[in-house]
Each structure stands twice: as structure tokens, then as C-alpha cells.
Design an enzyme around this catalytic site. Structure first.
Site, PDB file in Angstrom:
ATOM      1  N   LYS A  96       0.897  -1.180   0.000  1.00 53.34           N
ATOM      2  CA  LYS A  96       0.000   0.000   0.000  1.00 53.34           C
ATOM      3  C   LYS A  96       0.922   1.214   0.000  1.00 53.34           C
ATOM      4  O   LYS A  96       1.671   1.445   0.937  1.00 53.34           O
ATOM      5  CB  LYS A  96      -0.880  -0.068   1.243  1.00 53.34           C
TER       6      LYS A  96
ATOM      7  N   GLU B  67       8.480   0.447  11.748  1.00 61.50           N
ATOM      8  CA  GLU B  67       9.571   1.430  11.706  1.00 61.50           C
ATOM      9  C   GLU B  67       8.916   2.790  11.868  1.00 61.50           C
ATOM     10  O   GLU B  67       8.244   3.264  10.948  1.00 61.50           O
ATOM     11  CB  GLU B  67      10.307   1.362  10.360  1.00 61.50           C
TER      12      GLU B  67
ATOM     13  N   CYS C 202      13.091   9.774   9.191  1.00 56.28           N
ATOM     14  CA  CYS C 202      12.856   9.376  10.589  1.00 56.28           C
ATOM     15  C   CYS C 202      14.184   9.298  11.336  1.00 56.28           C
ATOM     16  O   CYS C 202      14.235   9.359  12.551  1.00 56.28           O
ATOM     17  CB  CYS C 202      12.093   8.064  10.667  1.00 56.28           C
TER      18      CYS C 202
ATOM     19  N   GLU D  99       8.750  14.901  16.887  1.00 55.66           N
ATOM     20  CA  GLU D  99       9.319  14.735  15.551  1.00 55.66           C
ATOM     21  C   GLU D  99       8.675  15.759  14.600  1.00 55.66           C
ATOM     22  O   GLU D  99       7.458  15.818  14.476  1.00 55.66           O
ATOM     23  CB  GLU D  99       9.054  13.324  15.040  1.00 55.66           C
TER      24      GLU D  99
HETATM   25  P1  ADP Z   1       2.993  10.220   7.635  1.00 58.75           P
HETATM   26  O1  ADP Z   1       2.583  11.139   8.724  1.00 58.75           O
HETATM   27  O2  ADP Z   1       4.437  10.104   7.417  1.00 58.75           O
HETATM   28  O3  ADP Z   1       2.209  10.364   6.381  1.00 58.75           O
HETATM   29  P2  ADP Z   1       1.418   7.918   8.303  1.00 58.75           P
HETATM   30  O4  ADP Z   1       1.691   6.962   9.404  1.00 58.75           O
HETATM   31  O5  ADP Z   1       0.177   8.710   8.352  1.00 58.75           O
HETATM   32  O6  ADP Z   1       2.714   8.809   8.226  1.00 58.75           O
HETATM   33  O7  ADP Z   1       1.442   7.179   6.899  1.00 58.75           O
HETATM   34  C1  ADP Z   1       2.324   6.122   6.557  1.00 58.75           C
HETATM   35  C2  ADP Z   1       1.557   5.106   5.742  1.00 58.75           C
HETATM   36  O8  ADP Z   1       0.528   4.549   6.551  1.00 58.75           O
HETATM   37  C3  ADP Z   1       0.855   5.685   4.515  1.00 58.75           C
HETATM   38  O9  ADP Z   1       0.905   4.736   3.467  1.00 58.75           O
HETATM   39  C4  ADP Z   1      -0.567   5.858   4.999  1.00 58.75           C
HETATM   40  O10 ADP Z   1      -1.531   5.850   3.975  1.00 58.75           O
HETATM   41  C5  ADP Z   1      -0.723   4.641   5.887  1.00 58.75           C
HETATM   42  N1  ADP Z   1      -1.798   4.743   6.882  1.00 58.75           N
HETATM   43  C6  ADP Z   1      -2.292   5.861   7.468  1.00 58.75           C
HETATM   44  N2  ADP Z   1      -3.293   5.555   8.316  1.00 58.75           N
HETATM   45  C7  ADP Z   1      -3.447   4.211   8.276  1.00 58.75           C
HETATM   46  C8  ADP Z   1      -4.315   3.279   8.933  1.00 58.75           C
HETATM   47  N3  ADP Z   1      -5.232   3.673   9.799  1.00 58.75           N
HETATM   48  N4  ADP Z   1      -4.154   1.972   8.660  1.00 58.75           N
HETATM   49  C9  ADP Z   1      -3.215   1.547   7.792  1.00 58.75           C
HETATM   50  N5  ADP Z   1      -2.377   2.371   7.130  1.00 58.75           N
HETATM   51  C10 ADP Z   1      -2.489   3.682   7.354  1.00 58.75           C
END
Ligand code: ADP
Length: 499
Positions: A190, A264, A299, A401
Site C-alpha cells: 500500500k 519502523e 525518521c 518529531e
Molecule cells: P505520515 O505522517 O508520514 O504520512 P502515516 O503513518 O500517516 O505517516 O502514513 C504512513 C503510511 O501509513 C501511509 O501509506 C498511509 O496511507 C498509511 N496509513 C495511514 N493511516 C493508516 C491506517 N489507519 N491503517 C493503515 N495504514 C495507514
């Protein structure tokens, strides 16, 4: 071997169009089941460059079904043959370095010369490394009972869900899918909503080599696409890179299903500069460590620089001069060192932290470099790097962060104070110390609470070195043989009674 893959498309705008509205499921580029898409913009201009397919639960179901079907034959293939195909994926990607570099520069805003092309050019190394590790998927014989032949065997987990972020999307995807595939798993990736195209193109290239269904990729939003992937009953492992907040959500869902996860997450990595350090070398280390040319979007960023009182001012002056010399501009321009922040949301977040820092009593904000002058970039998400001095280790900027080009340079008076400050954080991803004294260096390697500790250098992640954090920086390791064996296989114990 001659490549039979797609012809490289060097115009990233044309390629973004070409990748629009597509997911890769079962070896085919297909639209989302709903037919819906979402806009992806160039952060340097704000102009929409394409429309990514909006993957949702129905697409997750289709991708997982394809992966289950693909994995059945993939796991039966000899490990070395799988490894050979994974090496071949790397070789094919290497033929597309330039187009992948340009595409990732266009969608993420990372400068082509300093960051994006570099990211594209190291992919082959990851695939070659893991492909070559295939023969290491070995078990053991166990001296249990002379009449009972007892052995262990490494088996794949099944379908792995890989959720990736936008900052180094191709590299982080490679570190997940290469070991997962070599170990005999099928993968559903994804992608991050901000950067869906380069990873999709990379998967399209690899799909010419891999059997159908072994590698699938979805684009879409976190809760609507990532959520169903984590929750899917046939997904047997999640490997995730992203924020701590989302990591907790992923972990909770995985706990319900009782499946393993690798997480991570964030960091607030300290860089300790002692008064006997080679300052020029430390400043170069700070440049790499803080990833100024990636707008600080890492990160691992050395976002807390703890500098001895005696060398603090000299360090700040030298670092400021170096960052000032970096040129901000169009990510696709070869003269550009620093590009744009990936999204409006991140941009607003970074600016709000800079405001908080400015409002903190005693703080001084040293703005570096200069904004691009090109009028085409007037709508771009550019932020000048900021070095904050005069902040305490307990300030919000030193604890949270930021994921932007903002670092705190904090004074300390003695080594014990530096170690205490370095460890006084919820994170534990990476740490460095800069000193000429061997005893100080060795002591620090033992006491710094981080997954990756370096002395007098700031190397970035290497495929053969385990990488991962402690505390809230994550769970489990990526890269290395260890990550492939521990996180993408399980060990079956077999006893054969020979009497
Ligand atoms: P950032 O703040 O760096 O965008 P996120 O943790 O929001 O970090 O996003 C990292 C990845 O996790 C992206 O691919 C995002 O679409 C996905 N993501 C965000 N929310 C969810 C969720 N509830 N379940 C699974 N994947 C998610």
C-alpha cells in the site's frame, strides 16, 4: 540477458499520466473497483500531475486473493530460483534509474541530483543483496534424541502487507518486498497517498519478471485502504513504516488477528559533538545526518544536535555556512540541492513548529539558504532550513518529531549531561557521537539508547545492516539477513522417529 520490460519514459509528467488510475493486481494494471481516483500534486508548483487510483476494501480483497493464488506456486519454487528472479528485478530497475528518479522527484519534491536519483540508483543493490541470500533460508538439525531426527525448517508466512510512507518510497518498499519475496511470501504493497506513482512504476517493471500475483500494489488513503489491508484475514504479516500514531493503530489491529508486525516509526535522533571532535567532519556528518537535502524528511534525521559548550558557537557558524550554500529550487533542476516539502499538511506542520520555536523564550532561529526566485515555483511548498539555538532539551521542538528542515542545537557542559539528554526522549532510532577520544566513544556506544549508533560518521541505512528502533521508534528490524529470517519466515520443528 536482454530486457523485455517497458521502455523508459524520461518525461516524468508523461509517466505520471501513464501511471494514473492504475493499481497492480495479479500482474495486471487495473483501475480501482470503484473507478475512483485522487489528485496527486507536484509539491514544487502545486500543479496536479496525475490521478492515482483510489484503492479501497474491494481492491484490497482482489489484491489479497491474487497474492494468495500467486504465493501457492511461489513458495514451491526453489529458494535460489526465487532469489535469481529478485536479483533480476533489481537489474531491470537499474535500467530505469533515470525515469524513476525523475518521477519520484516530481511527486515528492525531493531534488533529483541530491536525493531522488540517488534513491533510484540504490534499489538494485537491495534486490541483489537479498536475492543472493536465498540459500541462507536454512534450518538446523537439533541434537535431541539419537533415534529421533530433529530439524527445523524456515517457511514463508504467506501474504505480507507492506505499508510504506512517502519520504523514500522506493527504497523503503525495496527493503520490505525484497526479503519478503525471497523468503517465499507474496506481497501486497500500500503506497503513500502523497507518492503513489514511482513505486507503482517500479512494481510494474518487476511484474515483468515475477510470476503473477506475487507482487501487488494499491494506492489509496490510510484508513480506507491501509486499514482493510491490515485487517484482512488472509494477510499474515504487516511490515509498516510511518508515524507512531498510525503504527499503534496497525499494531492494535494486528494484535486482534495475532499476526506479527514490523514497525519502523519516528525518531528524534541525537548527535553528540564533544569538544575534542573534528568539527569540520562533524559538520559534514550533521549535513548528512539531518538530511537537509531531503528537507529533513527522515525518521533518522539528526534533529537534536547536542554540542559541547566550548565548540557550540563554532559548530553553529560552520553548519550555518554549509546549509546557506545549499540551493533551493525546482526538484528537477540539476542545480537544485533542496526541493519542496511533500504536502500542504506537512508544510503547515513544519511551519507551525517553527512558530512554536520562535515563541520559546531564549530561542534563536537561524534561517538558512534562500527561497527560490523562479516565479513558476511561487505556489510551491518551500521552507528555508532553520537551525534553532537556545532551546532546552525539554522544549517541544526537541521532543517531538517535526519531519522537516528544522534542527535544534543544544548546548551541554559535560559528557554525562550529553548522554542524559540524548536518552531523555521517547524515541530510540539512531544516535551518533563525534569525538577523538576512544574511551568516550566506546562508552557512548554502550549507553546510547538507540537501534543504530555510529561514531564519527553518519552512514545511511545499508542493506546488510539491521536497522530499527527501540522505545517508540518501533519493533523489529529491517535490512540484513536477520530481518529476512526473523520477520518473513517462521521456523517449523520436525521430529522423525526412526525406531
Ligand atoms: P505520515 O505522517 O508520514 O504520512 P502515516 O503513518 O500517516 O505517516 O502514513 C504512513 C503510511 O501509513 C501511509 O501509506 C498511509 O496511507 C498509511 N496509513 C495511514 N493511516 C493508516 C491506517 N489507519 N491503517 C493503515 N495504514 C495507514
Amino acid at each position: 540477458m536482454q530486457s523485455q520490460g517497458p521502455t523508459p519514459v524520461l518525461d516524468p509528467h508523461a509517466l505520471a499520466e501513464q501511471m494514473s488510475g492504475r493499481l497492480l493486481i495479479g500482474g495486471e494494471l487495473v483501475p480501482a473497483r470503484s473507478g475512483r481516483t485522487f489528485d496527486v500534486a507536484n509539491p514544487a508548483t502545486g500543479v496536479v500531475i496525475g490521478r492515482a487510483a483510489l484503492g479501497e476494501a474491494a481492491d484490497v480483497d482482489a489484491a489479497v486473493a491474487a497474492a494468495v493464488a500467486g504465493q501457492a506456486a511461489w513458495r514451491e519454487m526453489g529458494a535460489r530460483e526465487r532469489g535469481r528472479l529478485v536479483v533480476e528485478c533489481g537489474r531491470r530497475l537499474n535500467e530505469h534509474v533515470e525515469e524513476l528518479g525523475r518521477l519520484v522527484a516530481l511527486e515528492t519534491g525531493k531534488a533529483l541530483r541530491t536525493e531522488s536519483r540517488v534513491e533510484a540508483s540504490i534499489l538494485a543493490d537491495v534486490f541483489t543483496f537479498f536475492g543472493g541470500l536465498a540459500p541462507e533460508l536454512k534450518g538446523e538439525t537439533v541434537p535431541f534424541n539419537p533415534k529421533m531426527l530433529t530439524l527445523t525448517q524456515r517457511e514463508p508466512l504467506g501474504v505480507v502487507g507492506a505499508i510504506i510512507p512517502w519520504n523514500v518510497p522506493m527504497m523503503l518498499m525495496a527493503l520490505k518486498i525484497a526479503p519478503a519475496l525471497v523468503a517465499g511470501n507474496a506481497v501486497v504493497v500500500k503506497s503513500a497517498e502523497e507518492a503513489p506513482f514511482a513505486v507503482l512504476r517500479a512494481c510494474e517493471i518487476m511484474s515483468q519478471v515475477l510470476p503473477k500475483g506475487v507482487l501487488n500494489i494499491l494506492s489509496g488513503f490510510g484508513p480506507e485502504c491501509g486499514g482493510p489491508l491490515v485487517a484482512h484475514p488472509r494477510v499474515k504479516k504487516i511490515t509498516f513504516t510511518g508515524s507512531v500514531e498510525t503504527g499503534r493503530i496497525v499494531y492494535r489491529t494486528a494484535a486482534e488477528k495475532l499476526i506479527p508486525v514490523t514497525l519502523e516509526l519516528g525518531g528524534k535522533s541525537p548527535m553528540i559533538v564533544m569538544d575534542d571532535a573534528d568539527l569540520d567532519r562533524a559538520v559534514e556528518g550533521a549535513m548528512v545526518g539531518m538530511r537537509f537535502t531531503r528537507q529533513g524528511q527522515s525518521c533518522t534525521a539528526a534533529s537534536r544536535m547536542l554540542v559541547h559548550d566550548r565548540v557550540h558557537d563554532a559548530f553553529v557558524a560552520k553548519l550555518k555556512a554549509r546549509v546557506d550554500a545549499l540551493r533551493m529550487g525546482d526538484p528537477l533542476d540539476e542545480a537544485t540541492d533542496i526541493g519542496a516539502i511533500v504536502s500542504r499538511q506537512q508544510y503547515d506542520k513544519v511551519l507551525s513548529y517553527i512558530e512554536v520555536g520562535r515563541g520559546t523564550p531564549g530561542a534563536q532561529a537561524l534561517e538558512c539558504s534562500s527561497m527560490p526566485e523562479d516565479p513558476r515555483l511561487a505556489g510551491g511548498l518551500f521552507v528555508r532550513p532553520v537551525l534553532f539555538t537556545g532551546l532546552g532539551n525539554d522544549s517541544r521542538l526537541a521532543r517531538e518529531e517535526i519531519f522537516g528542515p528544522v534542527t535544534c542545537i543544544i548546548r551541554f557542559r559535560d559528557y554525562e549531561e550529553a548522554i542524559a539528554m540524548a536518552n531523555d526522549t521517547e524515541y530510540g532510532l539512531a544516535a551518533t557521537i563525534w569525538t577523538r577520544d576512544l574511551r568516550t566513544a566506546m562508552d557512548a556506544t554502550q549507553r546510547l539508547e538507540a537501534g543504530f549508533v555510529q561514531v564519527n560518521q553518519n552512514l545511511v541505512v545499508q542493506p546488510n545492516l539491521s536497522y530499527g528502533g527501540v522505545k517508540t521508534s518501533g519493533l523489529g528490524k529491517e535490512a540484513s539477513l536477520e530481518s529476512m529470517l526473523e520477520h518473513f519466515t517462521h521456523k517449523k520443528t520436525i521430529i522423525v522417529n526412526m525406531t
